[in-house]
Motif scaffolding. Structure first.
Motif, PDB file in Angstrom:
ATOM      1  N   TRP A  11       0.853  -1.177   0.000  1.00 49.08           N
ATOM      2  CA  TRP A  11       0.000   0.000   0.000  1.00 49.08           C
ATOM      3  C   TRP A  11       0.889   1.226   0.000  1.00 49.08           C
ATOM      4  N   ALA A  12       0.411   2.279  -0.643  1.00 47.50           N
ATOM      5  CA  ALA A  12       1.243   3.460  -0.846  1.00 47.50           C
ATOM      6  C   ALA A  12       0.406   4.725  -0.737  1.00 47.50           C
ATOM      7  N   TRP A  13       1.105   5.814  -0.365  1.00 50.45           N
ATOM      8  CA  TRP A  13       0.495   7.134  -0.281  1.00 50.45           C
ATOM      9  C   TRP A  13       1.376   8.107  -1.045  1.00 50.45           C
ATOM     10  N   ALA A  14       0.778   9.060  -1.720  1.00 49.35           N
ATOM     11  CA  ALA A  14       1.548  10.059  -2.464  1.00 49.35           C
ATOM     12  C   ALA A  14       0.893  11.413  -2.303  1.00 49.35           C
ATOM     13  N   THR A  15       1.716  12.447  -2.259  1.00 53.72           N
ATOM     14  CA  THR A  15       1.240  13.825  -2.221  1.00 53.72           C
ATOM     15  C   THR A  15       1.854  14.567  -3.395  1.00 53.72           C
ATOM     16  N   PHE A  16       0.992  15.134  -4.253  1.00 50.26           N
ATOM     17  CA  PHE A  16       1.471  15.819  -5.444  1.00 50.26           C
ATOM     18  C   PHE A  16       1.772  17.285  -5.157  1.00 50.26           C
ATOM     19  N   ALA A  17       2.442  17.909  -6.112  1.00 51.01           N
ATOM     20  CA  ALA A  17       2.879  19.292  -5.928  1.00 51.01           C
ATOM     21  C   ALA A  17       1.715  20.256  -5.791  1.00 51.01           C
TER      22      ALA A  17
END
Length: 597
Positions: free
Chosen positions: A167-173
């Motif tokens: 499982w993964a989490w990402a925050t974009f610019a």
């Protein structure tokens, strides 16, 4: 006591490891460097690890830079060991930090996908797991950066059976976020869930933004999707719900001003059979406010025919207009309509042979009605058409206005044959001509051109500016529907003939007849009318024919083609046709001597 003793022993072991880390020799660091390089090159031939290697108090190792040619580079990688495994004599990573990761997605695609992911619980029994945290990820294709820097954190677990959960989490610019869960059992099952929240074009890099016509100023897209495999990994089923929320977009090709806010969505299901190379999409639905359009697709690889169809059933014209932002709605001067419209468009043919695709469609506006008049009189006795340095009145007040009932039938038929042969049959859009234009574009590899009807041209001349944007095209389509639904064909053609440009500062059929032939429009011959029809697409450019005093042999054939079509459609009988073909086309001589006018 036993538990307390174990805790104390662990603390002592950590302290000892820390003390030893302070005293690590150059030889130890060299040994660690060799081990790291060997581990990396065993998986990625040609990979390198920089000379900088540091060992921390708690056993964490920092190295960099790391490079896998044509795949990735990382400024620095730091690995924290799993201390319980370390006490047992095993070196297992617990957390990996990566600083400035540059990843080439084209290389990933060529090398094929790694395992598959989803579900926060993971497998019940796990022999290993690792968490990877990257502060700045740069995704690129070739030399072009695809996304602005993205922060990512991912955890991967591998069970004793070989199954993988991640499982993964990402925050974009731009502040948007993403979450993903993946479960994978080799050759048996894979399931992926994905959530995106308010991700806009602000997440894209400058390399990508300049290539696309629009960018998000506020709002963004949210997505909930799940893909599950079946029959081993031979089939996949997907469900999704995509929603653009309070989006304001801008772009040089979209509109002169920012467009929005608006909310729209796309939801549906799809099924992929890998062995049969067959993708089915549907039921799926696109929506904008209360307006709904269904989508169905049956796509097959190779030479087997595929089909894509969009269908709108009983869409309220008023609901559609009200769902649009102001920049896409018809202008205030256009007619205000209500009632439902419906239609469909389909494309069918082998995916490998686009030149053989068949495009079909139908638009039904028969139930659209005038709701109330626009703020000023619309298509009644007079129209004001503004050109550069000139205002022309269209109506009885103008001495050059010619009522359509006064024109010979061969004049109106010559114009419709030249510009819009299906004018009396279509409801604003010539779908047959659109299909032919698309086919020509596919065969020649060019843009779709032409297919603009008289009603569309009238819409542009009466209500819209000359800007070449998608917003203008949207307005043009809606106003065209309204005109066709509320104004008789004869009235549309009458205004068109008295409005359009026929040469430099020449507007309307009355002025055109006088300018080119020195006659009243009511006395135009069939051949003269056919010539006027041929110059409508670019009357200023084609004015050179008048200036040279005669038409060229090529243009003589253009005029003949119009007369032939009029004869074939029985607008000219045999006698009138033969007379028109034999008639010499003579321009007004005194106009030539005077230099125009």
């Amino acid at each position: 006591m036993r538990r307390a003793g174990a805790v104390a022993a662990a603390v002592v072991a950590v302290v000892v490891l820390g003390v030893r880390a302070v005293e690590v020799s150059g030889a130890t660091r060299e040994w660690v460097h060799r081990r790291l390089a060997a581990e990396l090159t065993s998986r990625f031939p040609g990979a390198t690890v920089g000379d900088r290697v540091e060992i921390g108090w708690l056993g964490d190792v920092t190295a960099g830079p790391v490079e896998v040619p044509n795949l990735l580079t990382a400024d620095e990688v730091r690995v924290r060991p799993r201390y319980r495994a370390l006490l047992a004599g095993r070196a297992e990573p617990d957390l990996i930090w990566i600083h400035e990761l540059h990843l080439r997605v084209d290389a990933l695609r060529q090398s094929g996908p790694a395992g598959s992911p989803s579900s926060p619980e993971g497998p019940r029994r796990s022999t290993s797991s690792v968490t990877v945290q990257v502060d700045r990820v740069f995704l690129s294709r070739g030399e072009a950066l695809l996304f602005a820097p993205v922060a990512v954190r991912a955890t991967i677990r591998r069970a004793e059976t070989g199954a993988i959960a991640a499982w993964a989490w990402a925050t974009f610019a731009d502040g948007g976020t993403a979450r993903a869960w993946l479960e994978y059992e080799k050759d048996r099952r894979a399931a992926l869930s994905l959530e995106l929240r308010r991700v806009g074009t602000g997440a894209l890099s400058e390399d990508v933004l300049w290539r696309i016509p629009v960018g998000t100023l506020q709002g963004g897209a949210s997505l909930d999707a799940r893909v599950v495999s079946g029959d081993g990994l031979a089939t996949f089923t997907a469900e999704w719900s995509l929603r653009a929320e309070d989006v304001v977009v801008a772009g040089r090709k979209l509109a002169v001003r920012p467009v929005g806010p608006m909310t729209a969505g796309f939801q549906g299901k799809a099924h992929l059979d890998v062995r049969e190379k067959h993708l089915e999409v549907g039921p799926a639905e696109l929506w904008l406010g209360a307006a709904r359009v269904s989508l169905a697709a049956d796509l097959r690889a190779g030479d087997v025919p595929s089909k894509v169809e969009l269908r709108a059933g009983q869409v309220s014209y008023r609901d559609l207009v009200e769902a649009l932002p102001e920049e896409l709605r018809p202008v205030a001067e256009a007619p205000h309509c209500g009632g439902p419209l419906s239609g469909f468009v389909s494309v069918q043919g082998p995916l490998t042979r686009p030149t053989e695709w068949e495009v079909n469609g139908k638009l039904d506006v028969s139930q659209v009605r005038l709701a109330h008049k626009a703020p000023r009189p619309f298509l009644l006795d007079a129209f004001e058409y503004k050109t550069v340095g000139r205002t022309t009145w269209i109506g009885p007040e103008s001495p050059t206005f010619v009522p359509i009932r006064d024109l010979p039938i061969h004049v109106t038929r010559a114009i419709t044959i030249s510009e819009d042969a299906s004018f009396y049959a279509h409801r604003g859009f010539d779908l047959d001509e659109i299909r032919a234009s698309i086919t020509r574009a596919l065969r020649k590899g060019t843009r779709v051109r032409g297919a603009s009807t008289i009603t569309q041209q009238l819409t542009k001349n009466l209500f819209l500016s000359g800007e070449r944007t998608y917003a203008r095209k949207a307005r043009e389509a809606l106003i065209t529907i309204a005109l066709e639904a509320t104004v008789p064909k004869e009235r549309l053609l009458e205004v068109y003939l008295n409005l359009i440009e026929w040469g430099p500062d020449v507007y309307g059929i009355g002025e055109a007849a006088q300018h080119y032939f020195g006659v009243d429009a009511r006395q135009l011959t069939a051949k003269q009318a056919a010539f006027l029809g041929t110059i409508i697409p670019n009357p200023v450019k084609y004015h050179f024919l008048f200036e040279r005093g005669e038409i060229t042999p090529i243009w003589e054939q253009h005029v003949a083609d119009v007369l032939i079509a009029m004869h074939e459609n029985e607008y000219l009988d045999d006698t009138a046709y033969q007379a028109a073909m034999a008639e010499p086309l003579t321009f007004r001589r005194d106009e030539l001597a005077g230099g125009g006018g």
